[in-house]
Design a protein around this motif. Structure first.
Motif, PDB file in Angstrom:
ATOM      1  N   PRO A   1       0.971  -1.156   0.206  1.00 31.12           N
ATOM      2  CA  PRO A   1      -0.271   0.304  -0.027  1.00 31.12           C
ATOM      3  C   PRO A   1       0.601   1.380   0.276  1.00 31.12           C
ATOM      4  O   PRO A   1       2.045   1.533   0.022  1.00 31.12           O
ATOM      5  CB  PRO A   1      -0.634  -0.242   1.340  1.00 31.12           C
ATOM      6  N   ILE A   2       0.528   2.097  -0.604  1.00 33.81           N
ATOM      7  CA  ILE A   2       1.202   3.769  -0.762  1.00 33.81           C
ATOM      8  C   ILE A   2       0.394   4.758  -0.749  1.00 33.81           C
ATOM      9  O   ILE A   2      -1.156   5.081   0.390  1.00 33.81           O
ATOM     10  CB  ILE A   2       1.117   4.001  -2.515  1.00 33.81           C
ATOM     11  N   ALA A   3       1.036   5.295   0.983  1.00 33.19           N
ATOM     12  CA  ALA A   3       0.879   6.349   1.637  1.00 33.19           C
ATOM     13  C   ALA A   3       0.779   7.766   1.312  1.00 33.19           C
ATOM     14  O   ALA A   3       2.234   8.220   0.648  1.00 33.19           O
ATOM     15  CB  ALA A   3       1.152   6.486   2.808  1.00 33.19           C
ATOM     16  N   THR A   4      -0.271   8.312   0.782  1.00 35.34           N
ATOM     17  CA  THR A   4       0.332   9.828  -0.316  1.00 35.34           C
ATOM     18  C   THR A   4       0.503  10.733   0.657  1.00 35.34           C
ATOM     19  O   THR A   4       0.565  12.006   0.009  1.00 35.34           O
ATOM     20  CB  THR A   4      -1.319   9.934  -1.398  1.00 35.34           C
ATOM     21  N   ALA A   5      -0.889  11.153   1.868  1.00 33.62           N
ATOM     22  CA  ALA A   5      -0.696  12.374   2.407  1.00 33.62           C
ATOM     23  C   ALA A   5      -1.191  11.997   3.768  1.00 33.62           C
ATOM     24  O   ALA A   5      -1.843  10.980   4.009  1.00 33.62           O
ATOM     25  CB  ALA A   5      -1.602  12.958   1.693  1.00 33.62           C
ATOM     26  N   ALA A   6      -0.524  12.898   4.915  1.00 32.97           N
ATOM     27  CA  ALA A   6      -0.942  12.481   6.188  1.00 32.97           C
ATOM     28  C   ALA A   6      -0.999  13.670   6.759  1.00 32.97           C
ATOM     29  O   ALA A   6      -0.711  14.769   6.049  1.00 32.97           O
ATOM     30  CB  ALA A   6      -0.100  12.225   7.167  1.00 32.97           C
ATOM     31  N   ARG A   7      -2.751  14.147   7.603  1.00 30.66           N
ATOM     32  CA  ARG A   7      -3.233  15.540   8.309  1.00 30.66           C
ATOM     33  C   ARG A   7      -3.604  14.877   9.034  1.00 30.66           C
ATOM     34  O   ARG A   7      -4.148  14.109   9.594  1.00 30.66           O
ATOM     35  CB  ARG A   7      -3.826  16.041   7.292  1.00 30.66           C
ATOM     36  N   LEU A   8      -3.877  16.657  10.178  1.00 32.56           N
ATOM     37  CA  LEU A   8      -4.354  16.240  11.586  1.00 32.56           C
ATOM     38  C   LEU A   8      -4.801  17.657  11.669  1.00 32.56           C
ATOM     39  O   LEU A   8      -5.079  18.581  11.189  1.00 32.56           O
ATOM     40  CB  LEU A   8      -3.192  16.402  12.988  1.00 32.56           C
ATOM     41  N   ALA A   9      -5.723  17.259  12.343  1.00 30.50           N
ATOM     42  CA  ALA A   9      -7.510  18.034  12.840  1.00 30.50           C
ATOM     43  C   ALA A   9      -7.523  18.163  14.392  1.00 30.50           C
ATOM     44  O   ALA A   9      -7.703  17.184  14.852  1.00 30.50           O
ATOM     45  CB  ALA A   9      -8.205  17.784  12.084  1.00 30.50           C
ATOM     46  N   GLY A  10      -8.101  19.332  13.804  1.00 28.56           N
ATOM     47  CA  GLY A  10      -8.662  19.459  15.554  1.00 28.56           C
ATOM     48  C   GLY A  10      -8.137  20.044  16.427  1.00 28.56           C
ATOM     49  O   GLY A  10      -6.777  21.684  16.167  1.00 28.56           O
ATOM     50  N   ASP A  11      -7.946  20.240  18.351  1.00 32.94           N
ATOM     51  CA  ASP A  11      -8.010  21.001  18.845  1.00 32.94           C
ATOM     52  C   ASP A  11      -6.928  20.176  20.412  1.00 32.94           C
ATOM     53  O   ASP A  11      -6.635  19.186  20.232  1.00 32.94           O
ATOM     54  CB  ASP A  11      -8.497  21.778  19.337  1.00 32.94           C
ATOM     55  N   GLY A  12      -6.222  21.118  20.920  1.00 33.47           N
ATOM     56  CA  GLY A  12      -6.245  20.722  22.527  1.00 33.47           C
ATOM     57  C   GLY A  12      -6.926  19.091  22.857  1.00 33.47           C
ATOM     58  O   GLY A  12      -6.809  18.918  24.503  1.00 33.47           O
ATOM     59  N   LYS A  13      -8.144  19.364  22.359  1.00 33.05           N
ATOM     60  CA  LYS A  13      -9.563  18.580  23.620  1.00 33.05           C
ATOM     61  C   LYS A  13      -9.484  16.942  22.214  1.00 33.05           C
ATOM     62  O   LYS A  13     -10.306  16.156  23.262  1.00 33.05           O
ATOM     63  CB  LYS A  13     -10.721  19.082  23.364  1.00 33.05           C
ATOM     64  N   GLN A  14      -9.455  17.756  21.178  1.00 31.31           N
ATOM     65  CA  GLN A  14     -10.209  16.476  20.364  1.00 31.31           C
ATOM     66  C   GLN A  14      -9.058  16.332  19.259  1.00 31.31           C
ATOM     67  O   GLN A  14      -9.482  18.233  18.452  1.00 31.31           O
ATOM     68  CB  GLN A  14     -10.901  16.389  19.793  1.00 31.31           C
ATOM     69  N   THR A  15      -8.505  15.626  18.811  1.00 31.64           N
ATOM     70  CA  THR A  15      -7.529  15.367  17.371  1.00 31.64           C
ATOM     71  C   THR A  15      -8.384  14.172  16.571  1.00 31.64           C
ATOM     72  O   THR A  15      -8.445  13.334  16.936  1.00 31.64           O
ATOM     73  CB  THR A  15      -6.360  15.828  18.125  1.00 31.64           C
ATOM     74  N   ARG A  16      -8.246  14.568  15.299  1.00 32.49           N
ATOM     75  CA  ARG A  16      -7.986  13.672  13.749  1.00 32.49           C
ATOM     76  C   ARG A  16      -6.835  13.049  13.311  1.00 32.49           C
ATOM     77  O   ARG A  16      -6.555  14.306  12.661  1.00 32.49           O
ATOM     78  CB  ARG A  16      -9.761  13.417  13.810  1.00 32.49           C
TER      79      ARG A  16
END
Length: 429
Positions: free
Chosen positions: A46-61
């Motif tokens: 499998p190839i991973a093409t991108a990664a990102r984080l979203a959210g804040d200090g309470k909830q993060t995805r």
């Protein structure tokens, strides 16, 4: 006093007894305890093409884009707080800087930890629980995605999550990867019959998920692997030794496994190759340094380096328990004293050879408590071949001409050291 041979026999028995003691972290290590072997050639990782984080200090995805769905397993670790995601072997093609943190995640890193298995490790700002984790199939023009959702909790809530030893092992998940051979643990691996030649183990530091130090686009793990392979080729060309690499590709090997490889092969010498970097706040430094094992560091810089190198296993997402030390301490101590004498002797020989061909640190011989050097019956040194944080050293480290000269001086020191040892051993028989 027992002879050296008797000491070795008694030591082997003592260590066998010690190995039988329970290890608190054994279950969490099951997916990465094996020595490096070349991964099976498969074009369908499998190839991973991108990664990102979203959210804040309470909830993060966290979202990882993939070209196909994958199986995975997630676990949390404390002290320091981390989340570890194990997946089948993935070809990470992420943009530079993708590991930057956000919200509950200080930073994350990724890479190979064993043939057939990759790992993503998240350093957390504090205790957090995994509220959801799933894989989405590709749909509506969007790629397949691995999604991880985190929520802030207090430490009491964090420690109520199942202990690693009560969770299912990671290996079944890894086994769903494209066909790959998962090597047996070092102690169970069949050994090749000895051909009578001394065994030299070359240990390129770091690898896989652990990049080591980095500067100007160069990673320590790649620089020391190139050096280690060149040293192996030089020694094998002479034909005097059986040369074994702890890793010959970009795979992570736990620290204890590196020294186990040397012990299992009854190696005559263990040489660990690294390239240091000095924090900017501490100024500049240059040149090669040779380290031997000691209980007390020779100076603050040696202690800093040992502390950094000894954290390699934590960087890869798990903690290794120290080898048991409460069995046959006297026998181990007797053998280790003799081994340290030989290690120091080789370090001085190596310094003498290297100083005529490469630039050495102003204090070229140092000592500290490096875990990778703790095999009690194998003479061992750790060589920092230069500083990637120094412009001049980095130019040398990427130069094939410099590498050839440095490898030549190291090979000469190995020849001199082992010729003397073999002659002494022959005379005592």
């Amino acid at each position: 006093m027992a002879s050296r041979t008797n000491q070795r026999v008694l030591l082997g028995f003592a260590l066998l007894c010690a190995a039988a003691l329970p290890c608190a972290d054994s279950s969490r290590l099951s997916a990465a305890e094996s020595p490096s072997q070349p991964a099976v050639a498969t074009a369908n990782f499998p190839i991973a093409t991108a990664a990102r984080l979203a959210g804040d200090g309470k909830q993060t995805r966290f979202i990882l884009d993939l070209d196909q769905t994958v199986s995975f397993r997630v676990t949390t670790l404390a002290d320091p707080y981390r989340v570890v995601v194990d997946v089948p072997q993935v070809n990470f093609q992420l943009a530079p800087g993708s590991g930057a943190g956000r919200g509950l995640v200080k930073a994350f890193r990724y890479g190979l930890v064993m043939p057939g298995g990759s790992r993503i490790v998240f350093d957390l700002t504090g205790p957090a629980k995994i509220t959801n984790s799933y894989v989405l199939e590709a749909a509506n023009g969007q790629p397949a995605r691995l999604v991880l959702e985190l929520e802030e909790v207090d430490r009491a809530a964090f420690v109520q999550t199942p202990a690693p030893e009560n969770r299912p092992e990671l290996r079944p998940t890894i086994a769903t990867a494209p066909p790959a051979t998962v090597p047996a643990a070092p102690d169970a691996a069949p050994q090749k019959p000895s051909d009578g030649r001394p065994v030299v183990v070359i240990d390129p530091g770091h690898g896989g998920i652990d990049n080591g130090t980095q500067s100007s686009g160069e990673s320590e793990k790649n620089l020391v692997l190139a050096f280690g392979l060149a040293l192996r080729d030089r020694l094998e060309k002479a034909g005097k030794y059986r040369v074994v690499m702890t890793r010959d590709d970009d795979t992570f090997i736990p620290l204890n496994d590196r020294s186990k490889i040397a012990r299992n092969l009854n190696a005559a010498l263990f040489v660990s190759i690294h390239a240091d970097a000095l924090p900017k706040a501490e100024g500049d430094a240059q040149g090669a340094t040779i380290y031997t094992l000691s209980d007390k560091a020779s100076d603050a810089e040696a202690q800093r380096l040992a502390d950094a190198e000894n954290r390699a296993d934590a960087i890869a997402g798990f903690n290794l328990a120290e080898e048991p030390t409460d069995v046959a301490d006297i026998l181990i101590d007797l053998t280790q004293r003799e081994t340290r004498t030989f290690s120091n002797r080789f370090a001085h020989l190596l310094m003498g050879e290297m100083k005529s061909t490469v630039r050495m640190h102003k204090h070229p011989l140092k000592s500290a408590g490096f875990r990778v050097l703790k095999a009690p019956d194998v003479p061992s040194v750790l060589v920092e071949i230069g500083y990637v944080s120094n412009k001049g050293d980095l130019e040398h480290l990427v130069s094939e001409g410099w590498r050839s000269k440095a490898v030549g001086s190291m090979a000469q020191a190995i020849d001199t050291f082992l010729a003397k040892r073999m002659a002494t051993a022959g005379a005592s028989n």
